[in-house]
Design a protein around this motif. Sequence first.
Motif, PDB file in Angstrom:
ATOM      1  N   GLU A 121       0.664  -4.780  -1.395  1.00  0.00           N
ATOM      2  CA  GLU A 121      -0.395  -5.719  -1.762  1.00  0.00           C
ATOM      3  C   GLU A 121      -0.049  -6.457  -3.057  1.00  0.00           C
ATOM      4  O   GLU A 121      -0.227  -7.672  -3.160  1.00  0.00           O
ATOM      5  CB  GLU A 121      -1.733  -4.989  -1.910  1.00  0.00           C
ATOM      6  CG  GLU A 121      -2.308  -4.437  -0.613  1.00  0.00           C
ATOM      7  CD  GLU A 121      -1.656  -3.131  -0.197  1.00  0.00           C
ATOM      8  OE1 GLU A 121      -0.827  -2.599  -0.978  1.00  0.00           O
ATOM      9  OE2 GLU A 121      -1.940  -2.651   0.920  1.00  0.00           O
ATOM     10  N   ARG A 122       0.460  -5.721  -4.020  1.00  0.00           N
ATOM     11  CA  ARG A 122       0.822  -6.359  -5.289  1.00  0.00           C
ATOM     12  C   ARG A 122       2.013  -7.301  -5.117  1.00  0.00           C
ATOM     13  O   ARG A 122       2.081  -8.348  -5.748  1.00  0.00           O
ATOM     14  CB  ARG A 122       1.142  -5.294  -6.343  1.00  0.00           C
ATOM     15  CG  ARG A 122      -0.080  -4.519  -6.795  1.00  0.00           C
ATOM     16  CD  ARG A 122       0.241  -3.638  -7.979  1.00  0.00           C
ATOM     17  NE  ARG A 122      -0.944  -2.960  -8.480  1.00  0.00           N
ATOM     18  CZ  ARG A 122      -0.973  -2.195  -9.559  1.00  0.00           C
ATOM     19  NH1 ARG A 122       0.138  -2.011 -10.265  1.00  0.00           N
ATOM     20  NH2 ARG A 122      -2.093  -1.622  -9.945  1.00  0.00           N
ATOM     21  N   PHE A 123       2.944  -6.906  -4.271  1.00  0.00           N
ATOM     22  CA  PHE A 123       4.092  -7.774  -4.025  1.00  0.00           C
ATOM     23  C   PHE A 123       3.648  -9.078  -3.363  1.00  0.00           C
ATOM     24  O   PHE A 123       4.089 -10.172  -3.745  1.00  0.00           O
ATOM     25  CB  PHE A 123       5.120  -7.048  -3.150  1.00  0.00           C
ATOM     26  CG  PHE A 123       6.315  -7.898  -2.805  1.00  0.00           C
ATOM     27  CD1 PHE A 123       7.330  -8.087  -3.726  1.00  0.00           C
ATOM     28  CD2 PHE A 123       6.416  -8.515  -1.558  1.00  0.00           C
ATOM     29  CE1 PHE A 123       8.424  -8.879  -3.414  1.00  0.00           C
ATOM     30  CE2 PHE A 123       7.509  -9.300  -1.241  1.00  0.00           C
ATOM     31  CZ  PHE A 123       8.521  -9.478  -2.173  1.00  0.00           C
ATOM     32  N   THR A 124       2.764  -8.972  -2.377  1.00  0.00           N
ATOM     33  CA  THR A 124       2.270 -10.170  -1.696  1.00  0.00           C
ATOM     34  C   THR A 124       1.512 -11.072  -2.670  1.00  0.00           C
ATOM     35  O   THR A 124       1.677 -12.302  -2.667  1.00  0.00           O
ATOM     36  CB  THR A 124       1.350  -9.764  -0.530  1.00  0.00           C
ATOM     37  OG1 THR A 124       2.070  -8.914   0.366  1.00  0.00           O
ATOM     38  CG2 THR A 124       0.868 -10.997   0.225  1.00  0.00           C
ATOM     39  N   ALA A 125       0.696 -10.460  -3.534  1.00  0.00           N
ATOM     40  CA  ALA A 125      -0.046 -11.247  -4.519  1.00  0.00           C
ATOM     41  C   ALA A 125       0.896 -11.920  -5.508  1.00  0.00           C
ATOM     42  O   ALA A 125       0.674 -13.081  -5.903  1.00  0.00           O
ATOM     43  CB  ALA A 125      -1.040 -10.351  -5.262  1.00  0.00           C
TER      44      ALA A 125
END
Length: 807
Positions: A121-125
């Motif tokens: 999720e953090r990578f996508t954000a």
Amino acid sequence: MEVNNMEISTAEQLMSLWNAEANPLVAPRSLPDTEWVVAAIFDSMPTPTPTLSLGADAARHLVTGLMDSRKASGRPITRAIARQRVNRILAQMNMIPGISAQLIPEPVQAHRPTALPTSSERFTAAMEMRDLDRQLLSWCRATNINDAWLLVMAIRLMSRLGMSERVMLGTLSQLTLAHIDKPDRTLAIPSSPNASGMDDGHYRIALPDSLWVPMRAIMTREKRRSPEAWLFAPDDAALALPLKQRRQHLRRRLMSAFRQLAQDPQARQHHTNARIKRWPQLTQACRHVAVISGTPPLWSTILRDYPLPTCTPIPLRLGQHNAHHYSPGNPKGRLPNRQARHRPPLVPEGEAADGTLPLDAVGAGATQATATQPIPTTRPAGTHRIDTDHLPLDWRRRVKNLLQQFLAETARLSKKTVKAQTHNEKMRSLLDKYENRLDSLLGFSGHYPAWLLNFLYHKLRTDGCKISTAKTYLSRLTPLTLLFHDAVLDMTDWDNEVVLELEIAAREGSRWSVSTLEYFRGSMREFIRFCQQYGLLEDVTLPKRTNNLTPSILRTRILSLDHMQTAWEELINRVPNGATDQMKALVMALGFYGGMRASEIEALTLSDVQFGASYESGISRCWIDILEGKTQSARRRIALHIMAPPSVIKQLEGWIETRRQSCSDIALADIALFGPRHSPDAYKRRYLITLVIDDMRYRLGEDIDFHGLRHAAVSWTLLRLHAAQNPGFADTLQHRHHWMFQPGVLQETLQYFCGAEGTDTLARGTVLLHVAKWIGHREPATMLENYAHTLGLIHSDILAPRRAKNR
């Protein structure tokens, strides 16, 4: 009872042995658990045997059994406590012949920080944030939002420089036109969230185009402001706002501008299912953009938390418009005067045969008492450390208990204060009683606990503090992690660096808030000031209250290579081997090039300096061994022929040869490197280090102390290593023609710090750890935060476009 001649085969024999030794395991509090564990161990043996061996499984069963036993008795304990107690018992049993026990490993939570996203999720954000960042300029030029450029600047400070939201708001809340050097495109970022002006510490970085474009737009819009006025003040009344309210005001404006950005369909056209919808999500996503975009982790995180490293204000890059003002002999070539008193210059010439100075060489500080007898200028050669091997393992806890008992007995005299004269005799009796108990425990006098005891007595009796306040002082100044520092007891060895290390040790393992840390610093300042009233800790400089205990800002005006070369040449010009000026030049060089502490130089003997095979030029290889130090990491070997120019090695050879000839009948290990002629003794600090500093202040300016030479050593070494890895960087520096920036020297320096790992050190990113070990630190964080004042230059080069770096 002789352990070596006794075979332990029963629990009773083992307990009897420990009782005879008064082992802490048989103390009343520990005795029940010890008896149970020892009985369980020997009961598990099928028959008595002269040897006993316990494996890991047996040790784990003991832990479980001890927990069950305590639970059945109504005194349950946790598994962690049971494991610790079993391990202590097994460790003591391992010291007995014929017994071996495997200890249970203590689980340690590994702290492995990473600059990369830790979830999908953090990578996508972060990837969404990177795409959004690329569209900001187009959106900003097309919109009519008042704070559009402010938003772009804030986002790019986080996404391109790696700032956290706190540092970004702290920077923008203090930003003025004075922080921006337009010709050099440099931004001065305040090192502290509460900096009071340009005289405080700053991290100076040349802005890449991605940041210079919004900065230039903001400057153009606010060009009529005063250079000292806050750049983002909405009106004149806002100029008087305190920094906390400025940060709150800016955050509201940024959140409002971001809401309008999030509602703009053109800006979010590539992300129909956008994850970044609120300001906290944006700041979190910005955290990882820089490293994903290719910025090395160190440089993408260095501006993440306060305090930031402080960069030198001296211009070092070629072409900086004000660089010529800082050359020796020019308007700013001398360092500014400090607001502090210094001793008059001392000249150790004409010393007597016994190593004393005549009265007229003492200076204006001589008192009537010294007129009756000569002042000793020397001490025996070598390192003099207080022996602590005889101390019990729990001496730190005992020391703290004694100080607490002193305050407890004081509280029996009066509930609040003991300033009244009626308490004179009883308080003096208590002071003598606990001084003797502390000295008896530690085996010597004049240690930190004794001075702390007298400080508490002073606060109670002279200042009239409440007893509860004295307890607060004691709590702040005796965290156990501070007492575990190797240099804490011997206060005669304290300097600015030790005080800094004590602060770092005090907050290790403690989750101190910012306010708690400031309270600790305030208490330590009061303690140091108290000691200075009685002639102790005179070499420790007290900084302003808003700074750390060690005033690194005073040392950010590091000596340039021109300064060092000027002083060196003037001192060694046409002087014979063994002259005082040669000694001063060598001491200065060991600090500036070798990064050695003053106490380390004082303790050097001739056996600590090793010369090896010569280069083709005839200059010998030279290593300096530091075998003793304040900490384990201080013990190291310095390759002086790598760090210092050949002239330093040549002068050191001549000096040592003269010292050997003058003390030819004495072992090298007993001859101090720096001492009087025909004497193996070492000069005391006042007649060696102080002498050198006074000479440097006379030649170069007042803002110099010896510890600042270590700051310069670290700063120039980091520039050398970056230049060795990035061809062309050295050509951007004013001192590009100096010896240390020659291609062959740069490669030899890089090879030295890479060590046995070779280029793998660069791939693993551990070269900074090797630099920290060279300077005598355990890990790089302390070095980078407090000693390196050229990080902004390296950071600017890393962020510069590739075409600029290859010019």
